[in-house]
Design an enzyme around this catalytic site. Sequence first.
Site, PDB file in Angstrom:
ATOM      1  CE  LYS A 102      30.048  35.923  20.692  1.00 32.88           C
ATOM      2  NZ  LYS A 102      31.150  35.996  21.871  1.00 32.88           N
TER       3      LYS A 102
HETATM    4  N1  GLU Z   1      30.869  38.915  24.258  1.00 32.77           N
HETATM    5  C1  GLU Z   1      31.658  38.320  25.610  1.00 32.77           C
HETATM    6  C2  GLU Z   1      32.250  37.202  25.332  1.00 32.77           C
HETATM    7  O1  GLU Z   1      32.601  36.805  24.399  1.00 32.77           O
HETATM    8  C3  GLU Z   1      30.800  38.742  26.695  1.00 32.77           C
HETATM    9  C4  GLU Z   1      29.694  37.820  26.897  1.00 32.77           C
HETATM   10  C5  GLU Z   1      28.645  37.817  27.808  1.00 32.77           C
HETATM   11  O2  GLU Z   1      28.796  38.593  28.764  1.00 32.77           O
HETATM   12  O3  GLU Z   1      27.549  37.057  27.954  1.00 32.77           O
HETATM   13  O4  GLU Z   1      32.943  36.729  26.500  1.00 32.77           O
END
Ligand code: GLU
Length: 411
Positions: A102
């Site tokens: 993240k």
């Molecule tokens: N930000 C989204 C999540 O928390 C999607 C992450 C992604 O598509 O890699 O799952």
Amino acid sequence: MKSFEAVQLYFNRAADQLELTDNMRTLLLTAKREVQVQIAIERDNGDLETLIGFRVQHDNSRGPMKGGLRFHPEVDLDEVRSLASLMTWKTAVVNIPYGGAKGGIAVDVRSLSNRELERITRKFVDEIHDIIGPDHDIPAPDMGTNAEVMSWIMNQHNKYHGFNPGVVTGKPVEHYGISGREEATGRGVGILAVKIIGRLGHKLPTTRVAIQGFGNVGSHAAQFLHDADCKVVAISDISGGYFRADGLDIPGAFRYANEHGRCLEGYTEAEKITNEQLLELDVELLIPAALGGVITAENAAKIKAPLIIEAANAPVRPDADDLLAERGVVIVPDILANAGGVTVSYFEWVQNRQYYSWNLDRVRQELERVMSQAFEEVWELSRERNVTLRTAAFMQGISRVGRATVLAGIT
Ligand code: GLU
């Protein structure tokens, strides 16, 4: 309690069930790499602005690391670390070949012009381009970022490393993206809602739903549940909550928001309530689809919904989670509930690598298949071991990651 402590607590509950050793717990909880970078830009008015960007790469034992980029004033290392770890368990729960990561920047995007947003994004990529990549770590949208931001990331990354659209997902459909990525997280929430409503013996037309947040996730979940015949009685965004006992006209609210800068401010086809009141409504299903930490020990007793689906990441605090569980409230945890987004991100990445486009029907069909299988597995495990859906989901995720870690060998 800090965000990472909360994830750790859920992790440990599942690890107790799995009888994991302390050493294995430490190994699985510790991030592989945590990066903090300076992002200095010149604002449109000539002022100098220095921001801090983060990328936490938690685990890659099951595949390249994967997870969104959050641009929000509350972003800090602890939050990014907890969200990175949630991504590891999430990708494992839905069994897609990724690890977890993240990133984020502590910034209020509403205070930025589009050009400033672009400069910040490109500067961030300048700092982290060497540690991301299609086989290594693949960013995606999250709160405060969108498809356009993903295009800039791809473009900036490709300047250093050559053409490769698979470095980032959630791109615009006309720029190496995939149909159905934008709706995917909300649609996944809807798919699970329909499944669990049936499993609990309820009927869709008599299910009243309140959804906190009418952004990318909440609005698509609302649309899906409206189409599935549920009664969506309340929605909300930063302008407040909107309630209609007979059910809201969701397509109408959708249109209104789209015509008004993606905001419901001034929407008059409903009674105005607050975001807090929305959480406490007498409904069969509550979907927190906005920020984390909105259901706390303070308001848990006032929550009337017997079923909560965590469309946002970590909307229920652990102390509230315990209080709700004692009352028999069923909670579908974030690492299962909102996994539709990363699942369709995976399809986009596969498509990018194959130079072959899937149509929307195929994307939706595959999404339904992945979400349904994950739901059945978590549901079964929770029955078998007599644990909450959250503990079962963590158990599923941790076992898969643990197994891959052991198979790879630790020497
Ligand atoms: N930000 C989204 C999540 O928390 C999607 C992450 C992604 O598509 O890699 O799952």
